[in-house]
Design a protein around this motif. Structure first.
Motif, PDB file in Angstrom:
ATOM      1  N   ASP A 198       0.530  -1.175   0.236  1.00 48.21           N
ATOM      2  CA  ASP A 198       0.097   0.053  -0.086  1.00 48.21           C
ATOM      3  C   ASP A 198       0.749   1.611   0.560  1.00 48.21           C
ATOM      4  OD1 ASP A 198      -1.971  -1.366   0.263  1.00 48.21           O
ATOM      5  OD2 ASP A 198      -2.287  -1.623   2.083  1.00 48.21           O
ATOM      6  N   GLY A 211      -1.430  -2.717  -4.531  1.00 44.16           N
ATOM      7  CA  GLY A 211      -2.066  -2.307  -2.748  1.00 44.16           C
ATOM      8  C   GLY A 211      -2.802  -0.680  -2.981  1.00 44.16           C
ATOM      9  N   THR A 212      -3.366  -0.649  -1.959  1.00 43.86           N
ATOM     10  CA  THR A 212      -4.441   0.622  -1.989  1.00 43.86           C
ATOM     11  C   THR A 212      -4.304   1.509  -0.676  1.00 43.86           C
ATOM     12  OG1 THR A 212      -6.047  -1.262  -1.948  1.00 43.86           O
ATOM     13  CG2 THR A 212      -6.785   0.863  -1.180  1.00 43.86           C
TER      14      THR A 212
END
Length: 445
Positions: free
Chosen positions: A116, A135-136
């Motif tokens: 992330d 990822g976020t």
């Protein structure tokens, strides 16, 4: 270390976690660990002061994190709570406080994974996020919804391999141990430099370990584990067999299955096989090719192997005849994991000593030595130690290490097993280390 005298740690007063035996060596190493953390805090203060002196402090968002959890024996390089939980602090200067998820000094319970970080930094910089990022973002205008799960795993660390995958949510961590026939306490030269690690093994050899400290050196481990919160098997009870948690176990198992399949997990291929199949390409590019990484077949074979169930003996024996060498390898590993209960498959394993794959030959040979067929199996291991393939030699040396005294006839060959591999220098270095220390280890474990 840095800091005033009152911040030094008295080894007699440091807390010792339940996984570790309470010895003078562990007390000294834990005291040193805490003092190193204090020294690091002073180093961070130096960096923040440099930013201020350079006039950059008010325009810099600072991320503070470590690369792994607690750096102590049996914790760093393993795959449970304390190994995986890392510190993460983000400092927002007043000018950018509006980007912070909470007030200064406060914390959030949002799950964050290292994958992330890249999208998060791009989000804070106002940059569009590339679609391929896994990822976020958890900060900035492009921040996504909070994660429900964090995933990870363990394959080879230094010289030794232990294939583990995990998923955790806010309440539980589920670990899938794909090689439960291996002890957590496999020798690793990096870890064994610590006085505490040497003392731990010495107590194990003397038969003086009980409770959680003894689990680390148990010859086998659970194939799956469900643990509460951050604790993991260093302290917590395995809830996998408790009917009250059957729903949580099924939910996390399914989520881990989904993630492994979505990521086209390459960890079910032996390391030599993975590099062989990606020659002229990259492992990333072959991951989604079912001909080169037949994930579903490998997963089924791995499930049979890591069940360590003699009822699967016929099915494992059938795997030895599969067209894919990595599937055959799981068949041999599964029979190896059965120990003496694999005796009915002895003839099939003897046939497998002629397999085209060195990984399969090594696993079959190790299984056969434990079944008393050293005369046929040890020459096969010796042959693999001559192959010009660094990952093959590493696997064969690990088999010899696990066989202990049974592998003594291989010592002259082991002495000649170092290899030059400029394209895999780190692995070649590990081969060299094993060649140096195996004579002193074989026969003592």
């Amino acid at each position: 270390g840095r800091g005033p005298a009152e911040q030094r740690r008295d080894p007699a007063k440091v807390p010792i976690p339940p996984i570790h035996p309470d010895t003078p060596e562990f007390r000294r190493d834990w005291a040193r660990h805490y003092e190193n953390v204090t020294a690091m805090d002073y180093q961070v203060a130096d960096i923040l002061a440099e930013l201020a002196e350079d006039g950059l402090a008010e325009d810099t968002i600072v991320f503070f994190f470590s690369d792994h959890g607690t750096g102590m024996p049996g914790i760093k390089m393993w795959a449970w709570g304390p190994s995986l939980q890392v510190p993460l602090l983000v400092r927002f200067p007043p000018k950018w406080q509006h980007l912070a998820p909470a007030q200064p000094g406060r914390s959030t319970d949002r799950l964050v994974s290292f994958v992330d970080f890249a999208p998060t930094v791009l989000s804070l910089a106002g940059v569009d996020l590339p679609a391929h990022l896994q990822g976020t973002a958890f900060l900035g205008a492009k921040a996504g919804a909070p994660r429900e799960f964090v995933f990870g795993g363990k394959d080879r660390q230094s010289e030794t391999t232990h294939i583990i995958r995990y998923v955790r949510d806010h309440r539980f961590q589920y670990l899938r141990n794909l090689t439960p026939h291996l002890s957590y306490g496999q020798f690793m030269s990096y870890n064994w430099q610590a006085d505490s690690m040497q003392a731990w093994e010495r107590l194990h050899r003397q038969g003086k370990l009980t409770g959680p400290p003894a689990r680390f050196f148990a010859p086998t481990q659970p194939g799956g584990g469900l643990y509460r919160g951050q604790i993991g098997p260093r302290q917590g009870n395995n809830l996998a067999a408790d009917p009250a948690y059957a729903g949580d176990l099924a939910r996390l198992r399914a989520e881990l299955d989904r993630q492994m399949r979505a990521a086209a997990d390459l960890g079910l291929l032996p390391e030599h096989e993975m590099h062989l199949r990606s020659a002229g390409s990259t492992p990333y590019e072959i991951a989604t090719d079912p001909g080169l990484n037949p994930f579903d077949e490998l997963r089924r074979a791995a499930d049979l192997a890591n069940a360590m169930d003699p009822r699967h003996l016929d099915a494992l024996t059938d795997l030895l005849r599969h067209t894919d060498s990595a599937v055959r390898w799981w068949g041999a590993v599964g029979l190896l994991s059965l120990g003496d209960e694999a005796a009915p498959a002895r003839a099939a394993l003897l046939d497998t000593l002629g397999d085209s794959s060195p990984d399969v030959r090594i696993a079959a040979a190790e299984a056969l030595v434990t079944l008393g067929a050293s005369d046929q199996a040890l020459p096969v291991l010796a042959d693999t130690l001559h192959l010009n393939a660094v990952f093959v030699r590493l696997s064969a040396l690990n088999a010899a290490l696990r066989l202990g005294p049974l592998a003594r006839p291989l010592l002259p060959v082991i002495a000649q097993a170092k290899i030059a591999a400029p394209d895999q220098k780190d692995t070649a270095d590990y081969v060299g280390r094993m060649v140096d220390y195996l004579p002193g280890r074989i026969g003592n474990l």
